[in-house]
Structure formats: structure tokens, C-alpha cells
Design a protein around this motif. Sequence first.
Motif, PDB file in Angstrom:
ATOM      1  N   ILE A   8       0.729 -26.130  87.256  1.00 14.75           N
ATOM      2  CA  ILE A   8       0.406 -25.981  85.711  1.00 14.75           C
ATOM      3  C   ILE A   8       1.628 -26.936  85.159  1.00 14.75           C
ATOM      4  CG2 ILE A   8       0.513 -24.646  83.807  1.00 14.75           C
ATOM      5  CD1 ILE A   8       0.005 -22.317  85.636  1.00 14.75           C
ATOM      6  N   HIS A   9       1.233 -27.745  84.406  1.00 16.32           N
ATOM      7  CA  HIS A   9       1.931 -28.786  83.493  1.00 16.32           C
ATOM      8  C   HIS A   9       2.211 -28.177  82.049  1.00 16.32           C
ATOM      9  CE1 HIS A   9       0.782 -32.399  86.009  1.00 16.32           C
ATOM     10  NE2 HIS A   9       1.340 -31.493  86.686  1.00 16.32           N
ATOM     11  N   VAL A  10       3.554 -27.225  81.899  1.00 19.30           N
ATOM     12  CA  VAL A  10       3.707 -26.768  80.778  1.00 19.30           C
ATOM     13  C   VAL A  10       4.336 -27.484  79.801  1.00 19.30           C
ATOM     14  CG1 VAL A  10       4.697 -24.535  79.728  1.00 19.30           C
ATOM     15  CG2 VAL A  10       3.790 -24.421  82.245  1.00 19.30           C
ATOM     16  N   PHE A  11       3.816 -27.553  78.690  1.00 18.11           N
ATOM     17  CA  PHE A  11       4.399 -28.115  77.379  1.00 18.11           C
ATOM     18  C   PHE A  11       4.802 -27.245  76.257  1.00 18.11           C
ATOM     19  CE2 PHE A  11       1.188 -31.135  79.571  1.00 18.11           C
ATOM     20  CZ  PHE A  11       2.107 -32.153  79.774  1.00 18.11           C
ATOM     21  N   THR A  12       6.069 -27.560  75.949  1.00 18.81           N
ATOM     22  CA  THR A  12       6.411 -26.837  74.328  1.00 18.81           C
ATOM     23  C   THR A  12       7.051 -27.744  73.256  1.00 18.81           C
ATOM     24  OG1 THR A  12       8.023 -25.012  73.886  1.00 18.81           O
ATOM     25  CG2 THR A  12       8.962 -26.595  75.561  1.00 18.81           C
ATOM     26  N   ARG A  13       7.533 -27.368  72.356  1.00 18.84           N
ATOM     27  CA  ARG A  13       8.035 -28.152  71.290  1.00 18.84           C
ATOM     28  C   ARG A  13       9.619 -28.613  71.564  1.00 18.84           C
ATOM     29  NH1 ARG A  13       4.635 -27.538  66.807  1.00 18.84           N
ATOM     30  NH2 ARG A  13       6.408 -28.603  65.502  1.00 18.84           N
ATOM     31  N   SER A  14       9.895 -29.769  71.277  1.00 20.18           N
ATOM     32  CA  SER A  14      11.211 -30.117  71.373  1.00 20.18           C
ATOM     33  C   SER A  14      11.832 -30.103  69.934  1.00 20.18           C
ATOM     34  CB  SER A  14      11.318 -31.595  71.972  1.00 20.18           C
ATOM     35  OG  SER A  14      10.741 -32.563  71.176  1.00 20.18           O
ATOM     36  N   ASP A  15      11.105 -30.071  68.917  1.00 26.37           N
ATOM     37  CA  ASP A  15      11.743 -29.850  67.662  1.00 26.37           C
ATOM     38  C   ASP A  15      11.777 -28.552  67.183  1.00 26.37           C
ATOM     39  OD1 ASP A  15       8.832 -30.359  67.875  1.00 26.37           O
ATOM     40  OD2 ASP A  15       8.882 -30.054  65.659  1.00 26.37           O
ATOM     41  N   SER A  16      12.613 -28.179  66.296  1.00 24.08           N
ATOM     42  CA  SER A  16      12.809 -26.809  65.969  1.00 24.08           C
ATOM     43  C   SER A  16      11.423 -26.329  65.191  1.00 24.08           C
ATOM     44  CB  SER A  16      13.920 -26.541  65.096  1.00 24.08           C
ATOM     45  OG  SER A  16      14.018 -25.336  64.718  1.00 24.08           O
ATOM     46  N   ALA A  17      10.769 -25.494  65.852  1.00 26.05           N
ATOM     47  CA  ALA A  17       9.375 -25.345  65.105  1.00 26.05           C
ATOM     48  C   ALA A  17       9.048 -23.561  65.196  1.00 26.05           C
ATOM     49  CB  ALA A  17       8.033 -25.760  66.158  1.00 26.05           C
ATOM     50  N   GLY A  18       8.229 -23.253  64.130  1.00 23.16           N
ATOM     51  CA  GLY A  18       8.180 -22.001  63.907  1.00 23.16           C
ATOM     52  C   GLY A  18       7.044 -21.535  64.875  1.00 23.16           C
ATOM     53  N   ALA A  19       6.100 -22.512  65.193  1.00 18.99           N
ATOM     54  CA  ALA A  19       4.966 -22.240  66.170  1.00 18.99           C
ATOM     55  C   ALA A  19       5.458 -21.948  67.400  1.00 18.99           C
ATOM     56  CB  ALA A  19       4.061 -23.221  66.352  1.00 18.99           C
ATOM     57  N   ALA A  20       6.647 -22.653  67.755  1.00 20.10           N
ATOM     58  CA  ALA A  20       7.147 -22.347  69.181  1.00 20.10           C
ATOM     59  C   ALA A  20       7.844 -20.721  69.354  1.00 20.10           C
ATOM     60  CB  ALA A  20       8.225 -23.401  69.393  1.00 20.10           C
ATOM     61  N   GLU A  21       8.594 -20.642  68.254  1.00 18.32           N
ATOM     62  CA  GLU A  21       9.282 -19.375  67.962  1.00 18.32           C
ATOM     63  C   GLU A  21       8.008 -18.140  68.086  1.00 18.32           C
ATOM     64  OE1 GLU A  21      12.417 -18.824  65.416  1.00 18.32           O
ATOM     65  OE2 GLU A  21      11.812 -16.593  64.903  1.00 18.32           O
ATOM     66  N   MET A  22       7.090 -18.289  67.538  1.00 21.34           N
ATOM     67  CA  MET A  22       6.103 -17.202  67.562  1.00 21.34           C
ATOM     68  C   MET A  22       5.404 -17.111  68.930  1.00 21.34           C
ATOM     69  SD  MET A  22       5.858 -15.808  64.647  1.00 21.34           S
ATOM     70  CE  MET A  22       7.674 -15.918  64.542  1.00 21.34           C
ATOM     71  N   TRP A  23       5.290 -18.180  69.560  1.00 20.40           N
ATOM     72  CA  TRP A  23       4.614 -18.306  70.926  1.00 20.40           C
ATOM     73  C   TRP A  23       5.602 -17.761  71.836  1.00 20.40           C
ATOM     74  CZ3 TRP A  23      -0.067 -17.984  72.217  1.00 20.40           C
ATOM     75  CH2 TRP A  23      -0.365 -18.287  73.735  1.00 20.40           C
ATOM     76  N   ALA A  24       7.029 -17.915  71.679  1.00 25.27           N
ATOM     77  CA  ALA A  24       7.959 -17.254  72.526  1.00 25.27           C
ATOM     78  C   ALA A  24       7.873 -15.777  72.378  1.00 25.27           C
ATOM     79  CB  ALA A  24       9.382 -17.807  72.229  1.00 25.27           C
ATOM     80  N   LYS A  25       7.702 -15.053  71.130  1.00 25.64           N
ATOM     81  CA  LYS A  25       7.869 -13.849  70.698  1.00 25.64           C
ATOM     82  C   LYS A  25       6.434 -13.170  71.559  1.00 25.64           C
ATOM     83  CE  LYS A  25      10.982 -14.135  66.832  1.00 25.64           C
ATOM     84  NZ  LYS A  25      11.050 -13.648  65.498  1.00 25.64           N
ATOM     85  N   PHE A  26       5.455 -13.917  71.617  1.00 21.94           N
ATOM     86  CA  PHE A  26       4.233 -13.413  71.989  1.00 21.94           C
ATOM     87  C   PHE A  26       4.337 -13.145  73.580  1.00 21.94           C
ATOM     88  CE2 PHE A  26       0.201 -14.665  73.972  1.00 21.94           C
ATOM     89  CZ  PHE A  26      -0.600 -13.464  73.757  1.00 21.94           C
ATOM     90  N   GLY A  27       5.117 -14.109  74.101  1.00 13.92           N
ATOM     91  CA  GLY A  27       5.435 -13.965  75.466  1.00 13.92           C
ATOM     92  C   GLY A  27       6.534 -13.050  75.879  1.00 13.92           C
ATOM     93  N   GLY A  28       7.148 -12.248  74.957  1.00 12.02           N
ATOM     94  CA  GLY A  28       8.042 -11.481  75.421  1.00 12.02           C
ATOM     95  C   GLY A  28       9.513 -12.220  74.997  1.00 12.02           C
ATOM     96  N   GLY A  29       9.641 -13.550  74.753  1.00 13.49           N
ATOM     97  CA  GLY A  29      11.036 -13.866  74.285  1.00 13.49           C
ATOM     98  C   GLY A  29      11.523 -13.619  72.946  1.00 13.49           C
ATOM     99  N   LYS A  30      12.787 -14.158  72.664  1.00 18.19           N
ATOM    100  CA  LYS A  30      13.338 -13.922  71.246  1.00 18.19           C
ATOM    101  C   LYS A  30      13.253 -15.195  70.484  1.00 18.19           C
ATOM    102  CE  LYS A  30      16.110 -10.027  72.976  1.00 18.19           C
ATOM    103  NZ  LYS A  30      17.375  -9.516  72.966  1.00 18.19           N
ATOM    104  N   ALA A  31      13.315 -16.280  70.987  1.00 19.70           N
ATOM    105  CA  ALA A  31      13.503 -17.432  70.231  1.00 19.70           C
ATOM    106  C   ALA A  31      12.659 -18.690  70.952  1.00 19.70           C
ATOM    107  CB  ALA A  31      15.023 -17.744  70.099  1.00 19.70           C
TER     108      ALA A  31
END
Length: 332
Positions: free
Chosen positions: A173-196
Amino acid sequence: MRKQTLTGVTILLLLAVLLSACGTTAPAESTVPESDASTSSTETLSGTISVSGAFALYPMMTIWAEEFTKVHPDVQFDVQGGGAGKGMTDTIAGAVDIGMISRSIKPEEESQGIFWVSVTKDAVFPIVSAQNPYANEILAKGISQETFAKIFVTGEIKTWGEVIGKPEVTDEIHVFTRSDSAGAAEMWAKFGGGKAQDDLKGIGINGEPAMVDTVIKDPLGIGYGNLNSVFDLTSGNVMTGVIIPPIDINTNGQADADEVYKVKDDAFAAVANGKYPSPPARFENLATKGKPSGLTLAFIQWILTDGQQYLEQAGYVKLTPEQQAESLAKIK
């Protein structure tokens, strides 16, 4: 940044909130009469409003600015993207009048004088290339929240075979995330059990459009994007080149009909009525340094009243009447 205080607007706002509070039944549309609560076209407004921040809100803000200028031609706008982090930094520094923040406001930001109000609702959706060799199986089975967490947060799942339940499939699996500070990334992290945002694994991509483009071009790629980025707002279909893996919410190992989003309207309804999980659904907020006043206040009031009519066409979910009244009461 010239500002203009409008006492008339404040009076109209109070009337709008009182009218809303007296309603007995939640109607389908706004409880705040748009023409009553908005700024009057007969009042002369002038000046410049500067805005920066979330890519998620940028397209909507440009429409709001354009429509507001039609009513008040002596008002100019300077709207820039850059991500929610930039919007917050610029607002705290006083470099802009309004910051676009596509995540919750943090206590430490409020302690620095940040005032915020919710103006719309949005959601983050996972995306996979339409050329993924296992697309049909992914669409049939869906992907559970636990599996997403093991792909994006813990990194325990590394192959598409693990996703579809076929150990013999070893494609990485080639996993991509955001390199810029993004609200979408924070929300996706929290959906996966992360905090930030930093809890997400993957190759960093700068900006929402680049994320979608990258996933389209990589058959083994997986990423995420906001509602208005993953749907073609003209046709209402999912963007050409990507599919939205259904989130197997009830973990029954198959994608049920109400977990599959092929057209914009279905996704809108699921986000609006709360069926789509939150996070990754979330409110989009506008932030100011201290409570807004003058021209900035007039613009935000307009967004919460007349400006709501432009949301759905642009790919955003309108506030419910109760949420709209709450935001208006907050800024009065």
C-alpha cells in the motif's frame, strides 16, 4: 485593514436570533430569514478584508467574497490558502482579519485571543485510485475503521492483501498524507485513533489538489480528501480517477448500501444527518483575533445568513437552523 462599525446590522442580527429561538419546529431550511438578518445592500460598506488558511474552505471563501462584493462593491478581499495552520498563525499574529480553520480550535489558541465561529460542515473521505487492481473487492467489502487505523496510524497493515483478506496478495500500500498543516489531516488522524496530524504515516503531499492528483496516478495509493475535492460538483459523481472506499461502519465485512457514496447528494445527506462518522466529519470555522467588529463582523454575519445559500452548490453542507442560530448568537 479599514473597519466600519454597523449598529444597524447588530439590531437586525438580534431580531434574527430572537425569531429563530421562537420557532417551534425545525424546518428544512434556515430559521433565520436571510433578507432580515443580512447586511442591507443600502448600507455603504468599504474596506479590505484579508483571509488566509484552510484549503478546505478556500474555494467557498472565494465564492463568498465574490458574492459579498456584488452587494458591497466598495469592499475588496485578499484571500489566500496555505492550510489551517497558516490561517491560525496569521490570525494570531494579526496578519489577516479572518483565518479559515478546518479543525477544532485548541485551548492554547483561544488563550492567545482567538475567537471562532462555525460556518459550515465538511467531511474527509478516504480515496483510492480507480486503477487499483483490487478496486472491485474494496468496493464490495469496504474498509473498517480499525483497518484504516492500522494503515495510517500504526502502520501494522502494509499490503492490499491484508486489506481485502487475501494473504497471497503482497502488493504494498502506498500511503499518502498531507505535508502542510491541514485540518483534514488532523481529522483523519483522529478517526484512526491518533491525536494530531503528525500521528499519520505516509508520504507527505502539499495541498488538497495535489493529494487527489497523486492518488489518481498511483494504482496502489491511498489518501484522503475533503468532500468538495473528492466529488465533481458539476456532475455530482465521484471525481474521475478515484473511488471512495466504503467505511465498514458496522464491521460486517461488506459494504452496505448506506455505506457507499457514489454521488454527492448521498454524501451530503450522510454528513448533514450525522450518519457519516465524526471525525472525520467536522465543522469548518472562521477565526478572528478577538471578537469580530466592523466590516469583518458584517461579512461573517452575511456568511451565516445570506451566504449559506451558496454552500451546497460549492460542495459544502449548510449549518442546521439550530447551528446557524448558535453561531449568530455567538458573534452578536
